[in-house]
Design an enzyme around this catalytic site. Sequence first.
Site, PDB file in Angstrom:
ATOM      1  N   LYS A   1       7.180   4.153  -1.552  1.00 17.77           N
ATOM      2  CA  LYS A   1       5.975   4.808  -1.085  1.00 17.77           C
ATOM      3  C   LYS A   1       5.928   4.875   0.440  1.00 17.77           C
ATOM      4  O   LYS A   1       6.357   3.940   1.115  1.00 17.77           O
ATOM      5  CB  LYS A   1       4.833   3.927  -1.615  1.00 17.77           C
ATOM      6  CG  LYS A   1       3.474   4.406  -1.394  1.00 17.77           C
ATOM      7  CD  LYS A   1       2.458   3.403  -1.893  1.00 17.77           C
ATOM      8  CE  LYS A   1       1.407   3.225  -0.826  1.00 17.77           C
ATOM      9  NZ  LYS A   1       0.330   2.362  -1.158  1.00 17.77           N
TER      10      LYS A   1
ATOM     11  N   LYS B   1       0.049  -9.584   0.026  1.00 15.47           N
ATOM     12  CA  LYS B   1      -0.284  -9.840   1.432  1.00 15.47           C
ATOM     13  C   LYS B   1       0.157 -11.246   1.824  1.00 15.47           C
ATOM     14  O   LYS B   1       0.663 -11.462   2.922  1.00 15.47           O
ATOM     15  CB  LYS B   1      -1.788  -9.690   1.670  1.00 15.47           C
ATOM     16  CG  LYS B   1      -2.284  -8.267   1.591  1.00 15.47           C
ATOM     17  CD  LYS B   1      -2.181  -7.578   2.941  1.00 15.47           C
ATOM     18  CE  LYS B   1      -2.239  -6.065   2.872  1.00 15.47           C
ATOM     19  NZ  LYS B   1      -3.418  -5.520   2.227  1.00 15.47           N
TER      20      LYS B   1
ATOM     21  N   LYS C   1       2.252   2.541   6.255  1.00 14.77           N
ATOM     22  CA  LYS C   1       2.216   2.242   7.692  1.00 14.77           C
ATOM     23  C   LYS C   1       3.208   1.163   8.068  1.00 14.77           C
ATOM     24  O   LYS C   1       3.969   1.285   9.006  1.00 14.77           O
ATOM     25  CB  LYS C   1       0.821   1.728   8.053  1.00 14.77           C
ATOM     26  CG  LYS C   1      -0.082   2.813   8.520  1.00 14.77           C
ATOM     27  CD  LYS C   1      -1.487   2.294   8.760  1.00 14.77           C
ATOM     28  CE  LYS C   1      -2.453   3.423   8.465  1.00 14.77           C
ATOM     29  NZ  LYS C   1      -3.624   3.035   7.722  1.00 14.77           N
TER      30      LYS C   1
HETATM   31  P1  AMP Z   1      -3.446   2.157   3.581  1.00  8.60           P
HETATM   32  O1  AMP Z   1      -3.021   2.849   4.820  1.00  8.60           O
HETATM   33  O2  AMP Z   1      -2.306   1.547   2.844  1.00  8.60           O
HETATM   34  O3  AMP Z   1      -4.614   1.236   3.785  1.00  8.60           O
HETATM   35  O4  AMP Z   1      -3.918   3.311   2.605  1.00  8.60           O
HETATM   36  C1  AMP Z   1      -5.224   3.791   2.469  1.00  8.60           C
HETATM   37  C2  AMP Z   1      -5.270   4.675   1.225  1.00  8.60           C
HETATM   38  O5  AMP Z   1      -4.423   5.823   1.424  1.00  8.60           O
HETATM   39  C3  AMP Z   1      -4.700   4.012  -0.042  1.00  8.60           C
HETATM   40  O6  AMP Z   1      -5.640   3.261  -0.741  1.00  8.60           O
HETATM   41  C4  AMP Z   1      -4.238   5.198  -0.864  1.00  8.60           C
HETATM   42  O7  AMP Z   1      -5.308   5.782  -1.548  1.00  8.60           O
HETATM   43  C5  AMP Z   1      -3.759   6.156   0.209  1.00  8.60           C
HETATM   44  N1  AMP Z   1      -2.297   6.057   0.414  1.00  8.60           N
HETATM   45  C6  AMP Z   1      -1.633   5.294   1.302  1.00  8.60           C
HETATM   46  N2  AMP Z   1      -0.297   5.488   1.224  1.00  8.60           N
HETATM   47  C7  AMP Z   1      -0.110   6.399   0.237  1.00  8.60           C
HETATM   48  C8  AMP Z   1       1.047   7.035  -0.329  1.00  8.60           C
HETATM   49  N3  AMP Z   1       2.271   6.800   0.122  1.00  8.60           N
HETATM   50  N4  AMP Z   1       0.861   7.915  -1.345  1.00  8.60           N
HETATM   51  C9  AMP Z   1      -0.388   8.195  -1.782  1.00  8.60           C
HETATM   52  N5  AMP Z   1      -1.511   7.643  -1.297  1.00  8.60           N
HETATM   53  C10 AMP Z   1      -1.385   6.757  -0.298  1.00  8.60           C
END
Ligand code: AMP
Length: 333
Positions: free
Chosen positions: A197, A113, A200
Site C-alpha cells: 500500500k 504501531k 507516508k
Molecule cells: P494515513 O495517512 O495512513 O493516516 O491515512 C489516512 C486515510 O487515508 C486512511 O484511513 C485511508 O482511508 C486513506 N489511505 C491512506 N493510504 C491509502 C492507500 N494506500 N490506499 C487507499 N487509502 C489510503
Amino acid sequence: MNKPTVLSGIRPTGYLHLGNYFGAVRNFIRMQDDFDCFFFIADIHSLTTHPTPGDLQSGVKQVLAEYLACGIDPEKATIFIQSDVPEVAELYTFLNMNAYLGELERTTSFKDKARKQPDNVNAGLLTYPVLMAADIIIHKAQFVPVGKDQEQNLEMARKFAKRFNRMYKKEVFPIPRPYTFDGKDMIKVPGLDGSGKMGKSEGNAINLYEDPKSIRKKVMRAVTDSGPTEMNQEKPESVQNLFTLMEIVSTPDTLAHFDELYNKCEIRYGDMKKQLAEDIISYTAPIRERIIEILDDNEYLAKVAKLGADKARESASRTLREVKEVIGFKRLF
Ligand code: AMP
C-alpha cells in the site's frame, strides 16, 4: 428531512498522497452534497508520534489547504481542526473509563504501531480507538467512510457507543457504520516499491503537492520485473501495482493498450512508466496549483478554520451536555 451525519479525518503528519486522495478525500467530496459532513484534521491523534510544534503547525495548515484544494467545500461540509473542539477530549476521558486494557491491546493498529515505534509505546497509542470513537460519536455520526485499515477501529467505536448506551440505559449515540460506495470495498492505492500500500511512512508515496519533475523521477524508479515471457501471463505484484495506478489515473484506452502489450509480451516498462507519470501529473497539477494558492492565503485559511470550529463545537457541546447529564454530573450548588 435531516441528512445523515458523516465524519472522517486525516492526521496532519505530512503531505496528502495519492492513497489519501483516492482512498479518502475524493470520497469526502462525493459525500458532501448528500450528507451532513464533518471532515477534520486529526492533530490530537498525531501527537502519538511526538511532532515538534513547528511540524504540527505546518502539517495542520498543509492538510487544511489540501482539503480545500481537492474540493471540499467549507460551505457544504464542516471542516475543522480536532484541537479546536476541546469537547472531544472530555468525551474521550469519559469513554476511557469503559474501555478495557485487554481489548485495546488486541487491536491490530496498536500492535502495528508498537512494533513500528518500540521506544514510544505511549498510552495515547493504546487508547487511539477511544479517541477515534469520541471523534465519531460526539457528532452522532451515522456513517464513517473508512479505509480497510480503519475497519477494526470503527468496530471499537461501535462497541464503545453501544456500551455507553447500555450502561446508561439511553440511546444517546447512534451506532456508526462504515460507508462504502456502491457496496464496493474502498480502493487501495499501491505504493511504488512493489509492495502493498502507498503510505507516508513507507517512502513509496506520490504526494498531491509533488512537482512534475519529482513525480517523473519517482515513477521511473518504480520496481518492476524483467518482463513477461509467456503470453497472457499473470502479473507479479510489482507490475500489477503499476497497472492498478494506471487504472486510477489514466483513461481506459491507455490501460487497455498497455495491458494488451503486456499480454503479447511486447511491453516496455519504460514507456508505460512515462505514460503513467504524465497521467499522474495531469491529475495532480491543478490540485497542486490550488494548494500553492491557498497556502498563500492565511486569511482564507483562518476564516475556514474558524467557521468549522464554530460549527463543530456547537454540535459537540450539544452531545456533551447530554452525555454529562446521563452520567450524573448534576450541578448541586
Ligand atoms: P494515513 O495517512 O495512513 O493516516 O491515512 C489516512 C486515510 O487515508 C486512511 O484511513 C485511508 O482511508 C486513506 N489511505 C491512506 N493510504 C491509502 C492507500 N494506500 N490506499 C487507499 N487509502 C489510503
